[in-house]
Structures are given as structure tokens and as C-alpha cells.
Design an enzyme around this catalytic site. Sequence first.
Site, PDB file in Angstrom:
ATOM      1  N   SER A 173     -29.959 -13.731  27.393  1.00 36.66           N
ATOM      2  CA  SER A 173     -29.913 -12.269  27.331  1.00 36.66           C
ATOM      3  C   SER A 173     -30.281 -11.813  25.929  1.00 36.66           C
ATOM      4  O   SER A 173     -29.583 -12.125  24.954  1.00 36.66           O
ATOM      5  CB  SER A 173     -28.508 -11.773  27.667  1.00 36.66           C
ATOM      6  OG  SER A 173     -28.389 -10.423  27.249  1.00 36.66           O
ATOM      7  N   MET A 175     -28.792  -0.376  29.792  1.00 34.77           N
ATOM      8  CA  MET A 175     -27.533   0.394  29.839  1.00 34.77           C
ATOM      9  C   MET A 175     -27.813   1.850  29.501  1.00 34.77           C
ATOM     10  O   MET A 175     -28.617   2.137  28.606  1.00 34.77           O
ATOM     11  CB  MET A 175     -26.541  -0.172  28.816  1.00 34.77           C
ATOM     12  CG  MET A 175     -26.278  -1.659  28.984  1.00 34.77           C
ATOM     13  SD  MET A 175     -24.975  -2.200  27.871  1.00 34.77           S
ATOM     14  CE  MET A 175     -25.045  -3.980  28.117  1.00 34.77           C
ATOM     15  N   HIS A 204     -31.511  -6.331  34.440  1.00 35.44           N
ATOM     16  CA  HIS A 204     -30.173  -6.013  34.948  1.00 35.44           C
ATOM     17  C   HIS A 204     -29.888  -4.552  34.639  1.00 35.44           C
ATOM     18  O   HIS A 204     -29.688  -4.192  33.480  1.00 35.44           O
ATOM     19  CB  HIS A 204     -29.177  -6.968  34.243  1.00 35.44           C
ATOM     20  CG  HIS A 204     -27.744  -6.698  34.523  1.00 35.44           C
ATOM     21  ND1 HIS A 204     -26.730  -7.284  33.786  1.00 35.44           N
ATOM     22  CD2 HIS A 204     -27.121  -5.917  35.447  1.00 35.44           C
ATOM     23  CE1 HIS A 204     -25.562  -6.884  34.251  1.00 35.44           C
ATOM     24  NE2 HIS A 204     -25.766  -6.050  35.240  1.00 35.44           N
ATOM     25  N   ASP A 237     -22.996 -13.777  34.577  1.00 30.48           N
ATOM     26  CA  ASP A 237     -23.338 -13.032  33.370  1.00 30.48           C
ATOM     27  C   ASP A 237     -22.066 -12.618  32.642  1.00 30.48           C
ATOM     28  O   ASP A 237     -21.278 -11.824  33.161  1.00 30.48           O
ATOM     29  CB  ASP A 237     -24.142 -11.792  33.793  1.00 30.48           C
ATOM     30  CG  ASP A 237     -24.679 -10.991  32.628  1.00 30.48           C
ATOM     31  OD1 ASP A 237     -24.463 -11.393  31.469  1.00 30.48           O
ATOM     32  OD2 ASP A 237     -25.316  -9.954  32.886  1.00 30.48           O
ATOM     33  N   GLY A 238     -21.884 -13.176  31.435  1.00 29.36           N
ATOM     34  CA  GLY A 238     -20.762 -12.770  30.606  1.00 29.36           C
ATOM     35  C   GLY A 238     -19.892 -13.946  30.206  1.00 29.36           C
ATOM     36  O   GLY A 238     -19.304 -14.616  31.058  1.00 29.36           O
ATOM     37  N   HIS A 267     -33.396 -12.402  30.316  1.00 29.15           N
ATOM     38  CA  HIS A 267     -32.501 -11.405  30.912  1.00 29.15           C
ATOM     39  C   HIS A 267     -32.485 -10.158  30.024  1.00 29.15           C
ATOM     40  O   HIS A 267     -32.205 -10.237  28.824  1.00 29.15           O
ATOM     41  CB  HIS A 267     -31.105 -12.023  31.021  1.00 29.15           C
ATOM     42  CG  HIS A 267     -30.086 -11.170  31.706  1.00 29.15           C
ATOM     43  ND1 HIS A 267     -29.950 -11.106  33.073  1.00 29.15           N
ATOM     44  CD2 HIS A 267     -29.131 -10.346  31.206  1.00 29.15           C
ATOM     45  CE1 HIS A 267     -28.953 -10.293  33.388  1.00 29.15           C
ATOM     46  NE2 HIS A 267     -28.440  -9.812  32.266  1.00 29.15           N
ATOM     47  N   MET A 312     -27.731  -1.526  34.412  1.00 27.84           N
ATOM     48  CA  MET A 312     -26.353  -1.018  34.350  1.00 27.84           C
ATOM     49  C   MET A 312     -26.459   0.477  34.118  1.00 27.84           C
ATOM     50  O   MET A 312     -26.158   0.993  33.029  1.00 27.84           O
ATOM     51  CB  MET A 312     -25.584  -1.719  33.210  1.00 27.84           C
ATOM     52  CG  MET A 312     -25.199  -3.142  33.563  1.00 27.84           C
ATOM     53  SD  MET A 312     -24.808  -4.131  32.105  1.00 27.84           S
ATOM     54  CE  MET A 312     -26.460  -4.624  31.625  1.00 27.84           C
ATOM     55  N   GLY A 316     -21.981  -7.577  24.894  1.00 26.60           N
ATOM     56  CA  GLY A 316     -22.010  -9.024  24.792  1.00 26.60           C
ATOM     57  C   GLY A 316     -20.775  -9.522  24.058  1.00 26.60           C
ATOM     58  O   GLY A 316     -19.988  -8.727  23.535  1.00 26.60           O
ATOM     59  N   SER A 350     -24.600 -14.238  23.530  1.00 22.74           N
ATOM     60  CA  SER A 350     -24.063 -14.688  22.238  1.00 22.74           C
ATOM     61  C   SER A 350     -24.147 -16.194  22.051  1.00 22.74           C
ATOM     62  O   SER A 350     -24.370 -16.657  20.933  1.00 22.74           O
ATOM     63  CB  SER A 350     -22.598 -14.301  22.096  1.00 22.74           C
ATOM     64  OG  SER A 350     -22.329 -13.117  22.728  1.00 22.74           O
ATOM     65  N   ASP A 354     -30.865  -6.441  29.541  1.00 24.98           N
ATOM     66  CA  ASP A 354     -29.737  -5.590  29.903  1.00 24.98           C
ATOM     67  C   ASP A 354     -30.064  -4.130  29.635  1.00 24.98           C
ATOM     68  O   ASP A 354     -30.234  -3.732  28.483  1.00 24.98           O
ATOM     69  CB  ASP A 354     -28.500  -6.003  29.100  1.00 24.98           C
ATOM     70  CG  ASP A 354     -27.952  -7.331  29.573  1.00 24.98           C
ATOM     71  OD1 ASP A 354     -27.629  -7.432  30.768  1.00 24.98           O
ATOM     72  OD2 ASP A 354     -27.866  -8.275  28.759  1.00 24.98           O
TER      73      ASP A 354
HETATM   74  C1  DX5 Z   1     -23.010  -7.532  29.504  1.00 27.60           C
HETATM   75  C2  DX5 Z   1     -24.412  -7.971  29.800  1.00 27.60           C
HETATM   76  C3  DX5 Z   1     -24.676  -9.375  29.496  1.00 27.60           C
HETATM   77  C4  DX5 Z   1     -24.496  -9.784  28.054  1.00 27.60           C
HETATM   78  C5  DX5 Z   1     -23.828 -11.123  28.080  1.00 27.60           C
HETATM   79  O1  DX5 Z   1     -22.804  -6.279  30.014  1.00 27.60           O
HETATM   80  O2  DX5 Z   1     -24.733  -7.766  31.179  1.00 27.60           O
HETATM   81  O3  DX5 Z   1     -25.950  -9.809  29.969  1.00 27.60           O
HETATM   82  O4  DX5 Z   1     -25.677  -9.889  27.316  1.00 27.60           O
HETATM   83  O5  DX5 Z   1     -23.496 -11.468  26.800  1.00 27.60           O
HETATM   84  P1  DX5 Z   1     -22.614 -12.736  26.433  1.00 27.60           P
HETATM   85  O6  DX5 Z   1     -23.353 -13.938  26.942  1.00 27.60           O
HETATM   86  O7  DX5 Z   1     -22.514 -12.650  24.981  1.00 27.60           O
HETATM   87  O8  DX5 Z   1     -21.292 -12.582  27.153  1.00 27.60           O
HETATM   88 ZN    ZN Z   2     -26.656  -8.699  31.973  1.00 32.71          ZN
END
Ligand code: DX5
Ligand code: ZN
Length: 232
Positions: A8, A37, A66, A175-176, A33, A68, A144, A198, A35
Site C-alpha cells: 500500500s 479516502m 480501494h 488489509d491492515g 494497493h 474508502m 496506516g 507500514s 487507498d
Molecule cells: C487503511 C488502508 C490500508 C493501509 C494499511 O485504511 O486501507 O491499506 O495502507 O496500512 P498498514 O499496512 O500500515 O496497516
Molecule cells: Zn487499503
Amino acid sequence: MNIRLAPSILAADFAALGEAVAAVERGGADLIHVDVMDGHFVPNLTVGPAVVRSLRRVARVPLDVHLMIEDPDRYIEAFVQAGAAMVSVHVEAASHLQQTLSVIRSLGATAGVVLNPATPVGALGEVAAEVDYVLVMTVNPGFGGQTFLAQSESKIRRVRALLDEVGNQAPVEVDGGIDLETVGRVVAAGAEILVAGSAIFGAPDPEAAARNLKAAAARHRVSLRAPGALPA
Ligand code: DX5
Ligand code: ZN
């Protein structure tokens, strides 16, 4: 099982996304990936189709977008035109989920459904047979670097079982909080697409971090494989 790693870019340096993508591709990333938002569905803002378009120019692997965002129907076409190969929408944000999935597919992308941690597996309901993948959030979306929610393991198993029950071989994505500690548990539970932010871009060497995470996942996949089963 066919394990795919989807780093991500949320955790990458946004001023150097091209280098970030190249590094994780060298490390074996299968997808990138992205994200998206909107500051409404989740309390954070990230990127839109323009960034996806730029990423598409530099990435060699498919882009896994993804969403959101509230009212995802408004933006699906823009993201697919920008180069998204996979588009996932949250069941909590889509009022006409079956139609939304069908629109994504008619535009030529694969369609995923995302479940927040508090959303029951049953919310997949009538679309379980037609989703191309199911993304199980293993943290609450928005940021993240959060801690993996341990109860996700059983949820991954239940989503896998539901898909199997309806004869859908669609992969489960997670994811997460996916890192070297948690990756074995999610793969053992049936996850095949692994998002990690991360754990990869927070590491001093993202290329090596991607390679190590994928290797760790593959070890668990191998140990799961039934005797005599064909290699994935
Ligand atoms: C969170 C995102 C994730 C995020 C995950 O809302 O959808 O894709 O980047 O990050 P890590 O791997 O740091 O949990
Ligand atoms: Zn994501």
C-alpha cells in the site's frame, strides 16, 4: 492458494511514488494497493484518479484501488479510466452493491467488496457468488500503522467458507496491520492477497521488506498445502 503481495503506497513518500513502486516491484510485489479516502467515509484524505493515472504510467503490475469513499458509484468510471485494474467498494458505502459490482466489471476491471471490522460476513449476502474478491479489513480503515485486529482471523475463515459454499473461488484480501508477525495467521486462515503499508514502506529497505514478507507468506502457504496437492 496463490499468494499475492499488494504493497500500500499510503505509507510511502508521496513525493517519490515512482521510486516506491519500482522498489517493491523489485521485491516481488504482485499488485500496487492504492487507498482512496474522501474525508467522509473515513476521517482522512488521500488521492484521486490523477494519481492513479500517474501510477499507471510507472507501474508494471496491476493497480488495486480501494475506495474508502461515500457514493463510490460517482467515481468508479474515473478510476477505471485512470488505470485501476481492481476496484473495491465498501459494503457500508454502496446502496446498490450488485449494480456497483456489475458496473465495475462492465468497465473491464475486477470488482471487490470490502467489509469493515464491525460488518458481519453475512453482509456479503446475495453478491457472494459474483464478487471477484473480498477484502476483509483487519483494522478500521482510515490510517496506516494500526494494530491487526485478532478477531479478523476467524472472519477470514468465515468469508472463505462462504465463498466456497457458493462455489466462488474468488480470493480473500486482507488489509491492515499485516507484517511478519501476522502474515502467517492470515494466510493460514485463507487470505491470498496481502496488503501491507507500514511493514514495507516504513522499513529502511522497502524492496527487502516486500521480499521478506512475501517469502514468509509463501512458507505458510506451503505448510498449508494438502499432501499431493498441485503447486499453486
Ligand atoms: C487503511 C488502508 C490500508 C493501509 C494499511 O485504511 O486501507 O491499506 O495502507 O496500512 P498498514 O499496512 O500500515 O496497516
Ligand atoms: Zn487499503
